[in-house]
Design a protein around this motif. Structure first.
Motif, PDB file in Angstrom:
ATOM      1  N   ASP A  45      -7.154   8.758 -11.750  1.00  0.00           N
ATOM      2  CA  ASP A  45      -5.807   8.345 -11.348  1.00  0.00           C
ATOM      3  C   ASP A  45      -5.125   9.263 -10.342  1.00  0.00           C
ATOM      4  O   ASP A  45      -3.948   9.063 -10.034  1.00  0.00           O
ATOM      5  CB  ASP A  45      -4.924   8.219 -12.579  1.00  0.00           C
ATOM      6  N   GLY A  46      -5.834  10.285  -9.820  1.00  0.00           N
ATOM      7  CA  GLY A  46      -5.191  11.176  -8.869  1.00  0.00           C
ATOM      8  C   GLY A  46      -3.987  11.902  -9.429  1.00  0.00           C
ATOM      9  O   GLY A  46      -3.095  12.310  -8.680  1.00  0.00           O
ATOM     10  N   GLY A  47      -3.931  12.081 -10.736  1.00  0.00           N
ATOM     11  CA  GLY A  47      -2.822  12.797 -11.372  1.00  0.00           C
ATOM     12  C   GLY A  47      -1.608  11.951 -11.678  1.00  0.00           C
ATOM     13  O   GLY A  47      -0.568  12.477 -12.079  1.00  0.00           O
ATOM     14  N   GLN A  48      -1.709  10.638 -11.517  1.00  0.00           N
ATOM     15  CA  GLN A  48      -0.544   9.776 -11.714  1.00  0.00           C
ATOM     16  C   GLN A  48       0.040   9.888 -13.121  1.00  0.00           C
ATOM     17  O   GLN A  48       1.263   9.878 -13.303  1.00  0.00           O
ATOM     18  CB  GLN A  48      -0.918   8.315 -11.425  1.00  0.00           C
ATOM     19  N   ALA A  49      -0.820   9.988 -14.125  1.00  0.00           N
ATOM     20  CA  ALA A  49      -0.334  10.053 -15.502  1.00  0.00           C
ATOM     21  C   ALA A  49       0.554  11.272 -15.749  1.00  0.00           C
ATOM     22  O   ALA A  49       1.416  11.259 -16.614  1.00  0.00           O
ATOM     23  CB  ALA A  49      -1.506  10.064 -16.479  1.00  0.00           C
ATOM     24  N   LEU A  50       0.350  12.310 -14.956  1.00  0.00           N
ATOM     25  CA  LEU A  50       1.116  13.544 -15.142  1.00  0.00           C
ATOM     26  C   LEU A  50       2.583  13.360 -14.750  1.00  0.00           C
ATOM     27  O   LEU A  50       3.461  14.074 -15.252  1.00  0.00           O
ATOM     28  CB  LEU A  50       0.509  14.672 -14.321  1.00  0.00           C
TER      29      LEU A  50
ATOM     30  N   ILE B 176       0.838  -1.207   0.000  1.00  0.00           N
ATOM     31  CA  ILE B 176       0.000   0.000   0.000  1.00  0.00           C
ATOM     32  C   ILE B 176       0.871   1.254   0.000  1.00  0.00           C
ATOM     33  O   ILE B 176       0.633   2.198  -0.762  1.00  0.00           O
ATOM     34  CB  ILE B 176      -0.958  -0.016   1.196  1.00  0.00           C
ATOM     35  N   ALA B 177       1.904   1.282   0.838  1.00  0.00           N
ATOM     36  CA  ALA B 177       2.767   2.468   0.928  1.00  0.00           C
ATOM     37  C   ALA B 177       3.492   2.721  -0.389  1.00  0.00           C
ATOM     38  O   ALA B 177       3.627   3.885  -0.826  1.00  0.00           O
ATOM     39  CB  ALA B 177       3.782   2.283   2.059  1.00  0.00           C
ATOM     40  N   GLU B 178       3.949   1.657  -1.036  1.00  0.00           N
ATOM     41  CA  GLU B 178       4.665   1.825  -2.303  1.00  0.00           C
ATOM     42  C   GLU B 178       3.731   2.366  -3.382  1.00  0.00           C
ATOM     43  O   GLU B 178       4.100   3.269  -4.144  1.00  0.00           O
ATOM     44  CB  GLU B 178       5.257   0.481  -2.733  1.00  0.00           C
ATOM     45  N   ARG B 179       2.514   1.870  -3.439  1.00  0.00           N
ATOM     46  CA  ARG B 179       1.553   2.344  -4.439  1.00  0.00           C
ATOM     47  C   ARG B 179       1.107   3.776  -4.132  1.00  0.00           C
ATOM     48  O   ARG B 179       0.988   4.608  -5.038  1.00  0.00           O
ATOM     49  CB  ARG B 179       0.360   1.386  -4.486  1.00  0.00           C
ATOM     50  N   ASP B 180       0.869   4.074  -2.865  1.00  0.00           N
ATOM     51  CA  ASP B 180       0.494   5.439  -2.480  1.00  0.00           C
ATOM     52  C   ASP B 180       1.550   6.450  -2.922  1.00  0.00           C
ATOM     53  O   ASP B 180       1.221   7.584  -3.301  1.00  0.00           O
ATOM     54  CB  ASP B 180       0.314   5.542  -0.964  1.00  0.00           C
ATOM     55  N   SER B 181       2.810   6.066  -2.882  1.00  0.00           N
ATOM     56  CA  SER B 181       3.904   7.008  -3.159  1.00  0.00           C
ATOM     57  C   SER B 181       3.911   7.499  -4.603  1.00  0.00           C
ATOM     58  O   SER B 181       4.560   8.501  -4.918  1.00  0.00           O
ATOM     59  CB  SER B 181       5.257   6.348  -2.841  1.00  0.00           C
ATOM     60  N   HIS B 182       3.184   6.819  -5.487  1.00  0.00           N
ATOM     61  CA  HIS B 182       3.156   7.204  -6.902  1.00  0.00           C
ATOM     62  C   HIS B 182       1.981   8.110  -7.251  1.00  0.00           C
ATOM     63  O   HIS B 182       1.842   8.506  -8.408  1.00  0.00           O
ATOM     64  CB  HIS B 182       3.106   5.953  -7.786  1.00  0.00           C
ATOM     65  N   VAL B 183       1.136   8.429  -6.282  1.00  0.00           N
ATOM     66  CA  VAL B 183      -0.084   9.199  -6.553  1.00  0.00           C
ATOM     67  C   VAL B 183       0.096  10.640  -6.087  1.00  0.00           C
ATOM     68  O   VAL B 183       0.259  10.893  -4.893  1.00  0.00           O
ATOM     69  CB  VAL B 183      -1.299   8.572  -5.846  1.00  0.00           C
ATOM     70  N   PRO B 184       0.066  11.617  -6.999  1.00  0.00           N
ATOM     71  CA  PRO B 184       0.246  13.018  -6.596  1.00  0.00           C
ATOM     72  C   PRO B 184      -0.856  13.535  -5.678  1.00  0.00           C
ATOM     73  O   PRO B 184      -0.562  14.287  -4.748  1.00  0.00           O
ATOM     74  CB  PRO B 184       0.233  13.773  -7.930  1.00  0.00           C
ATOM     75  N   LEU B 185      -2.098  13.164  -5.929  1.00  0.00           N
ATOM     76  CA  LEU B 185      -3.220  13.733  -5.190  1.00  0.00           C
ATOM     77  C   LEU B 185      -3.289  13.154  -3.777  1.00  0.00           C
ATOM     78  O   LEU B 185      -3.724  12.020  -3.570  1.00  0.00           O
ATOM     79  CB  LEU B 185      -4.532  13.466  -5.938  1.00  0.00           C
ATOM     80  N   ARG B 186      -2.834  13.922  -2.820  1.00  0.00           N
ATOM     81  CA  ARG B 186      -2.835  13.562  -1.396  1.00  0.00           C
ATOM     82  C   ARG B 186      -1.961  12.353  -1.074  1.00  0.00           C
ATOM     83  O   ARG B 186      -1.990  11.845   0.041  1.00  0.00           O
ATOM     84  CB  ARG B 186      -4.264  13.327  -0.894  1.00  0.00           C
ATOM     85  N   GLY B 187      -1.188  11.857  -2.038  1.00  0.00           N
ATOM     86  CA  GLY B 187      -0.313  10.729  -1.780  1.00  0.00           C
ATOM     87  C   GLY B 187      -1.061   9.482  -1.364  1.00  0.00           C
ATOM     88  O   GLY B 187      -0.582   8.688  -0.547  1.00  0.00           O
ATOM     89  N   LYS B 188      -2.244   9.276  -1.972  1.00  0.00           N
ATOM     90  CA  LYS B 188      -3.102   8.165  -1.564  1.00  0.00           C
ATOM     91  C   LYS B 188      -3.799   7.573  -2.774  1.00  0.00           C
ATOM     92  O   LYS B 188      -4.328   8.305  -3.614  1.00  0.00           O
ATOM     93  CB  LYS B 188      -4.151   8.686  -0.560  1.00  0.00           C
ATOM     94  N   MET B 189      -3.800   6.253  -2.850  1.00  0.00           N
ATOM     95  CA  MET B 189      -4.515   5.575  -3.919  1.00  0.00           C
ATOM     96  C   MET B 189      -6.005   5.910  -3.897  1.00  0.00           C
ATOM     97  O   MET B 189      -6.556   6.310  -2.869  1.00  0.00           O
ATOM     98  CB  MET B 189      -4.384   4.053  -3.773  1.00  0.00           C
TER      99      MET B 189
END
Length: 268
Positions: free
Chosen positions: A260-265, A218-231
Motif C-alpha cells: 500500500d505504499g504506507g497508506q495504512a499508516l 489518478i491525481a486524487e488517488r496518488d495524493s493519499h499514498v505516502p511513498l513517492r505520492g504515487k499509486m
C-alpha cells in the motif's frame, strides 16, 4: 538467482482483466509466475480475457492455458479446478484474485440493497471459499501447497462501501482459518491487501463519476499514498504474490500483507 517457481503448477483465478491502459493484478501475477518458471492456468469469467493473458505468457516462452469460470457457480468452479488438475497434473499454488465493488453496484450502508450486497459478497468472498473447498483436497493429496487470496486495504481502513469492505475483511478471516487448520498438512495460506493501485478495475470504474476525468481520478488517488505520492501497480501485487508463493516465504502463513505504499499508516 534461479527461477523461484520452477516446475510449480499454478492456478490464477481472475487472471484476465478489465480493459484499460495499465495491467491488472491478476494478469501481472500470471505473467510473473510464468516468468519465474511456473505453469499457469488462467481462469476468468471472460474466456477472451484469460486467453489474452495466456497469449502474453506463451509469447514469452512460458506454459499457460485459459479456462472460463463463473465464480458465482460452484459447478463452474469445480470444472475450473478439474481442468487445472488434469492439464497440469496437480495444483501447487492457488491465487485467488477476484473482486468487485463499484462495478457491482456497491454503496454506503444506508443505500445498499440486499441483492447487491449478496452479489458482491458472493463474488469477493463466497467464491474464494468454494474455490479453496475444491483445491485444498488436491493439495492435501500432494502433501502441500500454497493458497493466496487478494483482499484489500479497505478491510483495515475507513472505506465507505459496505459490501466491498466487509467481504474483503472476510477474505482475511478465511485465510486465517485455512492457515491454522492446514498447517500440519504443509499447506500455507496468506492474503495480500493492495492499497491504491493504478489498475483498470480501480481507475476505469471511477472515470466520469461526479464528472471527474482520468487525470483527476489518478491525481486524487496518488495524493493519499505516502511513498513517492504515487499509486502502486499490478506488478507490485504480483511481486508480493511471487514472494508468498515461493520457498522464500516457506515459514510464512496466516499473514495479511499490505501492499500500500504506507497508506495504512496515515489512513488507519
Amino acid at each position: 538467482m534461479g527461477k523461484r517457481l520452477e516446475g510449480r503448477r499454478t492456478l490464477v483465478v481472475g487472471g484476465g482483466q478489465t480493459p484499460g491502459s495499465t495491467v491488472g493484478n491478476g494478469r501481472a501475477t500470471a505473467v510473473l509466475f510464468a516468468r519465474e518458471g511456473a505453469e499457469v492456468v488462467v481462469a476468468d469469467r471472460e474466456l477472451e480475457r484469460a486467453a489474452a493473458t495466456v497469449d502474453e505468457i506463451v509469447a514469452e516462452g512460458g506454459k499457460a492455458w485459459a479456462v472460463a469460470a463463473d465464480v458465482t457457480d460452484e459447478s463452474s468452479i469445480a470444472h475450473m479446478v478439474a481442468f487445472a488438475r488434469s492439464t497440469m497434473g496437480g495444483i501447487d499454488v492457488l491465487h485467488n484474485n477476484v473482486g468487485v465493488s463499484l462495478a457491482g453496484g456497491d454503496a454506503v450502508i444506508g443505500d445498499i440493497d440486499m441483492e447487491t450486497f449478496d452479489r458482491v459478497t458472493r463474488i469477493n468472498l463466497t467464491s474464494m471459499v468454494v474455490t479453496c473447498k475444491h483445491v485444498l483436497p488436491i493439495m492435501e493429496e500432494q502433501g502441500g501447497g500454497v493458497v493466496l487470496a487478494v483482499g484489500s486495504l479497505a478491510s483495515l481502513i475507513d472505506y465507505p462501501y459496505i459490501a466491498y469492505k466487509t467481504s474483503k475483511a472476510g477474505v482475511v478471516a478465511m485465510i486465517e482459518n485455512i492457515a491454522v487448520r492446514y498447517a500440519p498438512r504443509g499447506i500455507r495460506a496468506n492474503a495480500i491487501l493492495p492499497g491504491l493501485m493504478e489498475t483498470p478495475m480501480a481507475i476505469e470504474n471511477r472515470v466520469g463519476l461526479d464528472g471527474r476525468t482520468r487525470e483527476q481520478v489518478i491525481a486524487e488517488r496518488d495524493s493519499h499514498v505516502p511513498l513517492r505520492g504515487k499509486m502502486g501497480t499490478g506488478w507490485d501485487v504480483a511481486h508480493a504474490a511471487l514472494w508468498l508463493a515461493s520457498d522464500d516465504a516457506g515459514f510464512v502463513t496466516g499473514v495479511a500483507l499490505p501492499v500500500d505504499g504506507g497508506q495504512a499508516l496515515v489512513a488507519g
